[in-house]
Design a protein around this motif. Structure first.
Motif, PDB file in Angstrom:
ATOM      1  N   TYR A   4     -37.394 127.346  70.398  1.00  0.00           N
ATOM      2  CA  TYR A   4     -35.964 127.054  70.421  1.00  0.00           C
ATOM      3  C   TYR A   4     -35.428 126.783  69.025  1.00  0.00           C
ATOM      4  O   TYR A   4     -36.164 126.385  68.129  1.00  0.00           O
ATOM      5  CB  TYR A   4     -35.709 125.800  71.275  1.00  0.00           C
ATOM      6  N   LEU A   5     -34.106 126.945  68.897  1.00  0.00           N
ATOM      7  CA  LEU A   5     -33.433 126.456  67.708  1.00  0.00           C
ATOM      8  C   LEU A   5     -31.993 126.118  68.037  1.00  0.00           C
ATOM      9  O   LEU A   5     -31.408 126.630  68.994  1.00  0.00           O
ATOM     10  CB  LEU A   5     -33.550 127.426  66.530  1.00  0.00           C
ATOM     11  N   TYR A   6     -31.443 125.198  67.241  1.00  0.00           N
ATOM     12  CA  TYR A   6     -30.055 124.765  67.389  1.00  0.00           C
ATOM     13  C   TYR A   6     -29.177 125.611  66.483  1.00  0.00           C
ATOM     14  O   TYR A   6     -29.562 125.950  65.372  1.00  0.00           O
ATOM     15  CB  TYR A   6     -29.922 123.283  66.996  1.00  0.00           C
ATOM     16  N   THR A   7     -27.979 125.932  66.963  1.00  0.00           N
ATOM     17  CA  THR A   7     -27.055 126.741  66.169  1.00  0.00           C
ATOM     18  C   THR A   7     -25.611 126.407  66.532  1.00  0.00           C
ATOM     19  O   THR A   7     -25.325 125.974  67.648  1.00  0.00           O
ATOM     20  CB  THR A   7     -27.304 128.250  66.383  1.00  0.00           C
ATOM     21  N   TYR A   8     -24.733 126.632  65.577  1.00  0.00           N
ATOM     22  CA  TYR A   8     -23.292 126.521  65.822  1.00  0.00           C
ATOM     23  C   TYR A   8     -22.651 127.906  65.796  1.00  0.00           C
ATOM     24  O   TYR A   8     -21.434 128.027  65.796  1.00  0.00           O
ATOM     25  CB  TYR A   8     -22.636 125.634  64.751  1.00  0.00           C
ATOM     26  N   ALA A   9     -23.453 128.961  65.747  1.00  0.00           N
ATOM     27  CA  ALA A   9     -22.921 130.312  65.563  1.00  0.00           C
ATOM     28  C   ALA A   9     -23.381 131.279  66.648  1.00  0.00           C
ATOM     29  O   ALA A   9     -23.601 132.455  66.380  1.00  0.00           O
ATOM     30  CB  ALA A   9     -23.331 130.825  64.179  1.00  0.00           C
ATOM     31  N   TYR A  10     -23.503 130.825  67.879  1.00  0.00           N
ATOM     32  CA  TYR A  10     -24.034 131.694  68.926  1.00  0.00           C
ATOM     33  C   TYR A  10     -23.206 132.963  69.115  1.00  0.00           C
ATOM     34  O   TYR A  10     -23.762 134.039  69.315  1.00  0.00           O
ATOM     35  CB  TYR A  10     -24.186 130.955  70.258  1.00  0.00           C
ATOM     36  N   ASP A  11     -21.884 132.862  69.072  1.00  0.00           N
ATOM     37  CA  ASP A  11     -21.057 134.053  69.289  1.00  0.00           C
ATOM     38  C   ASP A  11     -21.396 135.158  68.286  1.00  0.00           C
ATOM     39  O   ASP A  11     -21.490 136.326  68.648  1.00  0.00           O
ATOM     40  CB  ASP A  11     -19.565 133.712  69.200  1.00  0.00           C
ATOM     41  N   LYS A  12     -21.611 134.792  67.052  1.00  0.00           N
ATOM     42  CA  LYS A  12     -21.985 135.774  66.022  1.00  0.00           C
ATOM     43  C   LYS A  12     -23.422 136.265  66.240  1.00  0.00           C
ATOM     44  O   LYS A  12     -23.714 137.447  66.109  1.00  0.00           O
ATOM     45  CB  LYS A  12     -21.834 135.139  64.638  1.00  0.00           C
ATOM     46  N   LYS A  14     -25.123 136.488  69.040  1.00  0.00           N
ATOM     47  CA  LYS A  14     -25.281 137.404  70.181  1.00  0.00           C
ATOM     48  C   LYS A  14     -24.810 138.814  69.831  1.00  0.00           C
ATOM     49  O   LYS A  14     -25.201 139.774  70.491  1.00  0.00           O
ATOM     50  CB  LYS A  14     -24.596 136.862  71.428  1.00  0.00           C
ATOM     51  N   GLN A  15     -24.009 138.950  68.786  1.00  0.00           N
ATOM     52  CA  GLN A  15     -23.578 140.268  68.323  1.00  0.00           C
ATOM     53  C   GLN A  15     -24.529 140.861  67.289  1.00  0.00           C
ATOM     54  O   GLN A  15     -24.871 142.038  67.345  1.00  0.00           O
ATOM     55  CB  GLN A  15     -22.175 140.181  67.700  1.00  0.00           C
ATOM     56  N   TYR A 170     -34.832 139.481  60.730  1.00  0.00           N
ATOM     57  CA  TYR A 170     -33.930 139.024  61.789  1.00  0.00           C
ATOM     58  C   TYR A 170     -34.522 139.321  63.166  1.00  0.00           C
ATOM     59  O   TYR A 170     -35.447 140.113  63.297  1.00  0.00           O
ATOM     60  CB  TYR A 170     -32.550 139.675  61.654  1.00  0.00           C
ATOM     61  N   ILE A 171     -33.942 138.639  64.168  1.00  0.00           N
ATOM     62  CA  ILE A 171     -34.321 138.872  65.563  1.00  0.00           C
ATOM     63  C   ILE A 171     -33.142 139.563  66.239  1.00  0.00           C
ATOM     64  O   ILE A 171     -32.027 139.025  66.246  1.00  0.00           O
ATOM     65  CB  ILE A 171     -34.665 137.550  66.278  1.00  0.00           C
ATOM     66  N   PRO A 172     -33.354 140.751  66.802  1.00  0.00           N
ATOM     67  CA  PRO A 172     -32.258 141.463  67.472  1.00  0.00           C
ATOM     68  C   PRO A 172     -31.704 140.663  68.658  1.00  0.00           C
ATOM     69  O   PRO A 172     -32.422 139.873  69.291  1.00  0.00           O
ATOM     70  CB  PRO A 172     -32.919 142.762  67.950  1.00  0.00           C
ATOM     71  N   PRO A 173     -30.416 140.863  68.959  1.00  0.00           N
ATOM     72  CA  PRO A 173     -29.757 140.076  70.015  1.00  0.00           C
ATOM     73  C   PRO A 173     -30.438 140.134  71.373  1.00  0.00           C
ATOM     74  O   PRO A 173     -30.416 139.159  72.117  1.00  0.00           O
ATOM     75  CB  PRO A 173     -28.351 140.686  70.101  1.00  0.00           C
ATOM     76  N   GLU A 174     -31.049 141.264  71.712  1.00  0.00           N
ATOM     77  CA  GLU A 174     -31.636 141.390  73.051  1.00  0.00           C
ATOM     78  C   GLU A 174     -32.825 140.455  73.278  1.00  0.00           C
ATOM     79  O   GLU A 174     -33.265 140.264  74.406  1.00  0.00           O
ATOM     80  CB  GLU A 174     -32.022 142.840  73.351  1.00  0.00           C
ATOM     81  N   TYR A 175     -33.345 139.836  72.227  1.00  0.00           N
ATOM     82  CA  TYR A 175     -34.463 138.898  72.350  1.00  0.00           C
ATOM     83  C   TYR A 175     -33.995 137.445  72.452  1.00  0.00           C
ATOM     84  O   TYR A 175     -34.806 136.543  72.555  1.00  0.00           O
ATOM     85  CB  TYR A 175     -35.391 139.026  71.145  1.00  0.00           C
ATOM     86  N   ILE A 176     -32.703 137.235  72.397  1.00  0.00           N
ATOM     87  CA  ILE A 176     -32.146 135.885  72.293  1.00  0.00           C
ATOM     88  C   ILE A 176     -31.554 135.448  73.626  1.00  0.00           C
ATOM     89  O   ILE A 176     -30.793 136.178  74.258  1.00  0.00           O
ATOM     90  CB  ILE A 176     -31.070 135.843  71.188  1.00  0.00           C
TER      91      ILE A 176
END
Length: 190
Positions: A4-12, A14-15, A170-176
């Protein structure tokens, strides 16, 4: 195994996916702020010196991201940053075994400052993890950072965490996966 990790930028995220420091423009504020957190360890204020220091600690560190093995319980913490984080940041997860199988993660390191943070704040206790089975899944002591001697430090000084060296940075969005959505709490705060 989920990490896991904490983030304030999930919308970005996921893109665009989750990016390591190596993927950001080195002149961006995000990159400069991330580098500044390592000033003490690098013993320099110069961004290039800090980058050089990070890469000397282990190959690929600029392509790495930090993850934890569990999410902090949502409760009131005496450590101001941890208290804010658990109530306002989103939590995303990755399946570490899948990332390794698909060649997205090329190496894993552990950073455990619990024994060294107070005696030598510039020493980074980092060691390589050879096998996923070596990752410590014992529950974290999230309240350790509340002790007076630790309050001036980041909560990550008291929480063992892991650095995943990403093959392409980087980790592509489909893995998140979004595990905790605190976007509403952030909207109320704003």
């Amino acid at each position: 195994m989920k990490v896991y990790l904490y983030t304030y930028a999930y919308d970005k995220i996921k893109q665009e996916g989750y990016k390591s420091l190596a993927m950001f423009d080195k002149n961006s504020e995000h990159c400069k702020n991330a580098l500044r957190t390592h000033r003490s360890s690098a013993k320099s204020e110069n961004d290039d010196d800090i980058r050089d220091y990070l890469e000397r600690t282990f190959e690929g560190r600029l392509r790495s991201i930090c993850v934890i093995t569990e999410i902090a319980p949502v409760e009131n913490y005496a450590h101001p940053y941890l208290n804010y984080l658990v109530s306002h940041a989103d939590v995303i997860s990755f399946d570490l075994n899948q990332l390794i199988a698909d060649g997205i993660v090329e190496a894993i390191y552990c950073k455990d400052l619990r024994q060294t943070a107070l005696t030598n704040a510039s020493f980074e206790n980092i060691y390589k993890i050879e096998n996923v089975d070596e990752i410590d899944l014992e529950p974290c002591d999230w309240h350790l950072c509340e002790k007076e001697e630790y309050k001036k430090l980041s909560p990550w000084a008291t929480i063992k965490h892991y650095m995943l060296v990403l093959t392409n940075g980087y980790i592509p969005p489909e893995y998140i996966t979004l595990e905790v959505d605190n976007s509403k709490a952030r909207e109320i705060k704003a």
